[in-house]
Design an enzyme around this catalytic site. Structure first.
Site, short mmCIF file in Angstrom:
data_model
loop_
_atom_site.label_atom_id
_atom_site.label_comp_id
_atom_site.label_asym_id
_atom_site.label_seq_id
_atom_site.Cartn_x
_atom_site.Cartn_y
_atom_site.Cartn_z
CG HIS A 63 -1.95 -1.08 1.20
ND1 HIS A 63 -2.44 -1.67 2.34
CD2 HIS A 63 -2.58 -1.66 0.15
CE1 HIS A 63 -3.35 -2.58 2.00
NE2 HIS A 63 -3.45 -2.60 0.68
CD GLU A 66 -0.97 0.48 4.71
OE1 GLU A 66 -0.33 -0.56 4.88
OE2 GLU A 66 -2.22 0.51 4.60
CG HIS A 170 0.36 -3.97 5.36
ND1 HIS A 170 -0.54 -3.58 4.40
CD2 HIS A 170 0.86 -5.17 4.95
CE1 HIS A 170 -0.59 -4.48 3.45
NE2 HIS A 170 0.25 -5.47 3.75
CD GLU A 261 -1.61 -3.49 9.30
OE1 GLU A 261 -1.25 -2.29 9.19
OE2 GLU A 261 -2.29 -4.08 8.43
#
Length: 423
Positions: A63, A66, A170, A261
């Site tokens: 992404h 990110e 991420h 994350e």
């Protein structure tokens, strides 16, 4: 020497400058299939696979908005190459592992970010406005989206190496998420989860990363997000998604992958970047070391010839797409300490069973080595060398609604106990 320019100056991956002179353990790989994606390979034998040396990978920035993972991987490259021969742990890691690092899977998305934002920017998708983490084949339901060049390039890359362990970096939360991301009743969705046959290993892997990150292991550092006990979550329990990369890796590439994350804010200010490296450095290194869990070896016929594409599975944790030996007859099975029965299957013969006991602590950055000699008389049936992958269809769609993976167990307790005893 290995030099990657910092990504925060908005340098495109197409313009990355890198020199490997002076570091013979580095190799720059350019994946070209409709798009250029760059991978740096670090290891004592960076140009090619060597028998017994497991393949590991980190992928970030799928992404484009990110950005923390992208920066962390550039720092990791620098840390590995500058500490080889100086820090014993890093030297042993480079000696025993082939490490592939892709700082950006979505360079066009990164370039598209004009106004950085903590929550959403238009660079999340690729240049064709596709979310790459919804773009892979899915084992649970049809995913008839147009495969994007970045997705196809990664899928082809996975065919070229025997990847054993991976993480996908991420941002936007602070948690280690493990498969499955999608599911069916047979994997536990009626209990608001979706578990793999290797759930104990995945929980351990997620714990390994989170336990070394002081903020992640709190579970509630991002105050506006949900609470994650011990900093980990099953992907489906958090939110289901179709076409994710970590499920694809596990099912079709024989590679255990979790999603990391790493920041509450997707695109934080530049001055915050040293903070993220300091909090993630130990976790990034410790996670790579887990590629040496379990058992590895080669499968040979009675004449000592390595057998490619022999099915090698652990009894009671069979994969829906069976794990097979590579072209060198190698297998790698990530397992926690304990006793297991390994089942080796080749065409035209009964399964060959071998008992293995994984010790409580891996030694010398290596999984337990166990070659398997098949005691068959006569000529073995020919096994084609090309890896016959399972069809890219919803393989789980026809399974009954009960499975060993869905049964409540002591996995989380045992994983935590293992950390206390052996870390």
């Amino acid at each position: 020497m290995c030099v990657l320019v910092p990504f925060l100056d908005k340098t495109s991956a197409k313009k990355v400058r890198l020199s490997v002179s002076g570091f013979p353990f580095c190799r720059l790989l350019q994946i070209q299939l409709g798009i250029n994606l760059w991978v740096l390979v670090v290891g004592r034998f960076p140009k090619e696979h060597r028998v017994g040396i497991p393949e590991f990978k980190y992928v970030a920035n799928m992404h484009g908005d990110e950005t923390v993972g992208r920066e962390l991987l550039l720092h990791l490259i620098d840390y590995l190459v500058t500490n080889d021969g100086k820090a014993p742990e890093i030297t042993r890691l480079i000696n025993s592992t082939r490490i592939h690092i892709m700082p950006s899977m979505n360079p066009d998305g990164f370039e598209a970010v004009k106004k950085p934002d903590c929550f959403y920017s238009n660079g999340r998708e690729n240049n064709n406005y596709y979310d790459l983490n919804r773009n892979f084949p899915d084992a649970f339901e049809s995913n008839n989206v147009s495969r994007q060049p970045e997705t196809v390039a990664v899928m082809e890359w996975l065919k070229t190496e025997t990847f054993v362990l991976s993480a996908n970096l991420h941002g936007g939360a602070l948690v280690a998420s493990y498969p499955f991301d999608n599911g069916v009743p047979a994997t536990g969705t009626l209990h608001s989860r979706s578990l793999t046959p290797d759930d104990d290993v995945f929980q351990y892997l997620a714990h390994t990363y989170a336990s070394k990150n002081a903020n992640m292991k709190k579970g509630d550092h991002c105050k506006n997000k949900m609470n994650f006990p011990n900093g980990i979550t099953n992907g489906y329990s958090w939110y289901p998604l179709k076409g994710g990369m970590q499920d694809y890796n596990y099912i079709w590439a024989q590679c255990f992958e979790i999603t990391l994350e790493l920041s509450c804010c997707k695109y934080p200010p530049e001055e915050k970047l040293p903070f993220f490296w300091n909090f993630n450095k130990a976790s990034l290194i410790e996670y790579i070391k887990q590629v040496h869990l379990g058992v590895k070896g080669q499968v040979f016929d009675q004449n000592g010839n390595p057998l490619p594409n022999a099915i090698v599975e652990v009894q009671d944790r069979k994969h829906i797409c069976p794990y097979r030996t590579n072209k060198f007859g190698e297998y790698y099975l990530l397992l926690l300490p304990g006793s297991y029965i390994i089942n080796v299957t080749v065409p035209g013969h009964s399964p060959h069973l071998t008992k293995v006991i994984i010790p409580g602590k891996s030694q010398n950055f290596s999984a337990l080595k166990m070659d398997i000699l098949l005691p068959f008389r006569g000529q073995l049936d020919s096994i084609p060398e090309s890896n016959p992958s399972c069809p890219m269809t919803p393989l789980y769609s026809d399974l009954p609604s009960h499975s060993a993976a869905t049964k409540p167990g002591l996995f989380l307790f045992l994983v935590t106990l293992f950390h206390l005893l052996f870390k």
